[in-house]
Design an enzyme around this catalytic site. Structure first.
Site, mmCIF file in Angstrom:
data_model
loop_
_atom_site.group_PDB
_atom_site.id
_atom_site.type_symbol
_atom_site.label_atom_id
_atom_site.label_comp_id
_atom_site.label_asym_id
_atom_site.label_seq_id
_atom_site.Cartn_x
_atom_site.Cartn_y
_atom_site.Cartn_z
ATOM 1 N N TYR A 185 2.491 8.466 18.374
ATOM 2 C CA TYR A 185 3.094 8.261 16.930
ATOM 3 C C TYR A 185 4.566 8.924 16.905
ATOM 4 O O TYR A 185 5.444 8.752 16.420
ATOM 5 C CB TYR A 185 2.085 8.767 15.968
ATOM 6 N N SER A 216 0.930 -1.242 0.090
ATOM 7 C CA SER A 216 -0.060 0.126 0.012
ATOM 8 C C SER A 216 0.935 1.099 -0.084
ATOM 9 O O SER A 216 2.077 1.243 0.455
ATOM 10 C CB SER A 216 -0.882 0.144 1.233
ATOM 11 N N GLY A 217 0.476 2.376 -0.557
ATOM 12 C CA GLY A 217 0.974 3.659 -0.282
ATOM 13 C C GLY A 217 2.478 3.864 -0.788
ATOM 14 O O GLY A 217 2.709 3.354 -1.848
HETATM 15 N N1 LIG Z 1 1.033 9.315 4.409
HETATM 16 C C1 LIG Z 1 1.674 10.140 5.235
HETATM 17 O O1 LIG Z 1 1.304 11.399 5.216
HETATM 18 C C2 LIG Z 1 3.003 9.684 5.963
HETATM 19 C C3 LIG Z 1 3.915 10.743 6.527
HETATM 20 C C4 LIG Z 1 4.673 10.548 7.360
HETATM 21 C C5 LIG Z 1 5.276 9.101 7.423
HETATM 22 N N2 LIG Z 1 4.255 8.191 6.871
HETATM 23 C C6 LIG Z 1 4.858 6.863 7.135
HETATM 24 O O2 LIG Z 1 4.984 6.038 5.934
HETATM 25 C C7 LIG Z 1 4.972 4.725 6.113
HETATM 26 C C8 LIG Z 1 3.895 4.183 4.880
HETATM 27 O O3 LIG Z 1 2.678 4.679 5.144
HETATM 28 P P1 LIG Z 1 1.715 5.066 4.155
HETATM 29 O O4 LIG Z 1 1.399 6.357 4.127
HETATM 30 O O5 LIG Z 1 2.033 4.250 2.728
HETATM 31 O O6 LIG Z 1 0.281 4.399 4.547
HETATM 32 P P2 LIG Z 1 -0.384 3.006 4.174
HETATM 33 O O7 LIG Z 1 -1.039 3.279 2.567
HETATM 34 O O8 LIG Z 1 -1.478 2.849 5.148
HETATM 35 O O9 LIG Z 1 0.677 1.904 4.142
HETATM 36 C C9 LIG Z 1 1.118 1.234 5.591
HETATM 37 C C10 LIG Z 1 1.799 0.090 5.187
HETATM 38 O O10 LIG Z 1 2.360 -0.209 6.490
HETATM 39 C C11 LIG Z 1 1.714 -1.862 6.557
HETATM 40 N N3 LIG Z 1 1.509 -2.063 7.955
HETATM 41 C C12 LIG Z 1 0.759 -1.586 8.866
HETATM 42 N N4 LIG Z 1 0.677 -2.144 9.907
HETATM 43 C C13 LIG Z 1 1.047 -3.269 9.892
HETATM 44 C C14 LIG Z 1 1.288 -4.455 10.796
HETATM 45 N N5 LIG Z 1 1.282 -4.630 11.840
HETATM 46 N N6 LIG Z 1 2.393 -5.359 10.006
HETATM 47 C C15 LIG Z 1 2.780 -5.314 8.846
HETATM 48 N N7 LIG Z 1 2.462 -4.325 8.012
HETATM 49 C C16 LIG Z 1 1.703 -3.129 8.351
HETATM 50 C C17 LIG Z 1 0.576 -1.755 5.728
HETATM 51 O O11 LIG Z 1 -0.044 -2.954 5.411
HETATM 52 P P3 LIG Z 1 -1.662 -3.384 5.370
HETATM 53 O O12 LIG Z 1 -2.270 -2.663 4.452
HETATM 54 O O13 LIG Z 1 -1.742 -4.945 4.965
HETATM 55 O O14 LIG Z 1 -2.134 -3.167 6.723
HETATM 56 C C18 LIG Z 1 0.893 -0.995 4.629
HETATM 57 O O15 LIG Z 1 1.887 -1.729 3.691
HETATM 58 C C19 LIG Z 1 4.197 4.517 7.539
HETATM 59 O O16 LIG Z 1 5.597 4.239 8.164
HETATM 60 C C20 LIG Z 1 3.943 5.815 7.921
HETATM 61 O O17 LIG Z 1 3.795 6.047 9.158
HETATM 62 C C21 LIG Z 1 3.205 8.392 6.051
#
Ligand SMILES: NC(=O)c1ccc[n+]([C@@H]2O[C@H](COP(=O)([O-])OP(=O)(O)OC[C@H]3O[C@@H](n4cnc5c(N)ncnc54)[C@H](OP(=O)(O)O)[C@@H]3O)[C@@H](O)[C@H]2O)c1
Length: 249
Positions: free
Chosen positions: A148, A15-16
């Site tokens: 967080y 995802s993402g």
């Molecule tokens: N989007 C933002 O604005 C933002 C900003 C700063 C940092 N981040 C960081 O970027 C990273 C990716 O986030 P994203 O924005 O791409 O969001 P996302 O689309 O929700 O992706 C999150 C990813 O983490 C996986 N994940 C979550 N909980 C998990 C678990 N318990 N075990 C294994 N995998 C798990 C999800 O898998 P499932 O879908 O199968 O749960 C998914 O692949 C995260 O670390 C987030 O904190 C995001």
């Protein structure tokens, strides 16, 4: 083709930001292994990436991660690049924060990420690289972000130590810290309605000097740079991909 024939493990790659990075690694010749929790999106991600393999494994469950690494050891024998990206969010003002919220966020974003690195390390050697996903939320004031912020700030602190310990082994370790990025994460905040999500997005855009959300592909470009030989003299770095938010916001 910076990753030709390299074995790449993306933890949280369905995802993402993780999915965009997995696709970008593969486009440059990488052999992608990815994890997540949701089988349907794991299957869809793997179907779209030539030669990829996926695993459903909760990063907070250390035995489940152990099984992933054991299978990669048996089938591939090594990991060249590890991208530890799994993360969860959730806002709670300090008076409402529960130990369960704290444990969930820390079990994934900090404890899970650190032990994923520890487990993968036995398959990594000289020339290997590790990138993890931090957040500007680990460095800035965002209301309701106690759990967080502590987890992502803790991941930054932990990676500095890990990077220092691995210098002599020729393994580089870096952090990419995104600002607001348009991904499914926005819709995963417990208790938020569609209107709440729209308001949150507007508030985040207002705080970004570039006045827009970032794209997952823009973060992936930074991840690939740090993971690649182009960053051969870079370790223990924290690269912000945030449209200037932390420094100029
Ligand atoms: N989007 C933002 O604005 C933002 C900003 C700063 C940092 N981040 C960081 O970027 C990273 C990716 O986030 P994203 O924005 O791409 O969001 P996302 O689309 O929700 O992706 C999150 C990813 O983490 C996986 N994940 C979550 N909980 C998990 C678990 N318990 N075990 C294994 N995998 C798990 C999800 O898998 P499932 O879908 O199968 O749960 C998914 O692949 C995260 O670390 C987030 O904190 C995001």
């Amino acid at each position: 083709m910076r990753f030709k024939d390299k074995i790449i493990l993306v933890v949280g790659g369905n995802s993402g930001i993780g999915l965009a990075s997995a696709q970008a690694f593969a486009a440059e010749g990488g052999i992608v292994r990815l994890t997540g929790r949701d089988q349907a999106t794991i299957d869809a991600a793997v179907a779209g990436i030539d030669g990829a393999r996926g695993y459903s494994a909760d990063i907070a469950d250390l035995d489940a991660m152990e099984a992933v690494i054991a299978d990669i050891a048996a089938q591939d024998g090594r990991i060249d690049t590890l991208f530890v990206n799994a993360g969860v969010g959730g806002f709670a003002p300090i008076r409402d924060l529960t130990p369960a919220d704290w444990d969930h966020v820390h079990g994934v974003n900090l404890r899970g990420c650190v032990f994923a690195i520890q487990k993968a390390l036995r398959l990594m050697g000289r020339g290997g690289s590790i990138v993890a996903t931090g957040s500007i939320g680990g460095h800035a004031f965002v209301p309701g972000n106690t759990a967080y912020a502590a987890a992502k700030g803790g991941l930054y602190a932990a990676l500095k130590v890990i990077a220092g310990e691995l210098v002599s082994e020729g393994i580089r370790v870096n952090l990419v810290s995104p600002g607001p990025i348009e991904t499914p994460l926005l819709h995963r905040n417990p208790g938020m309605s569609g209107a709440d999500v729209d308001n949150l997005r507007e508030a985040m855009i207002a705080a970004v000097p570039m006045k827009r959300m970032g794209r997952a592909e823009e973060v992936a470009l930074a991840v690939l740079f740090l993971a690649s030989e182009e960053a051969s003299f870079i370790t223990a770095a924290n690269l912000f991909v945030d449209g200037g938010t932390l420094e100029l916001g």
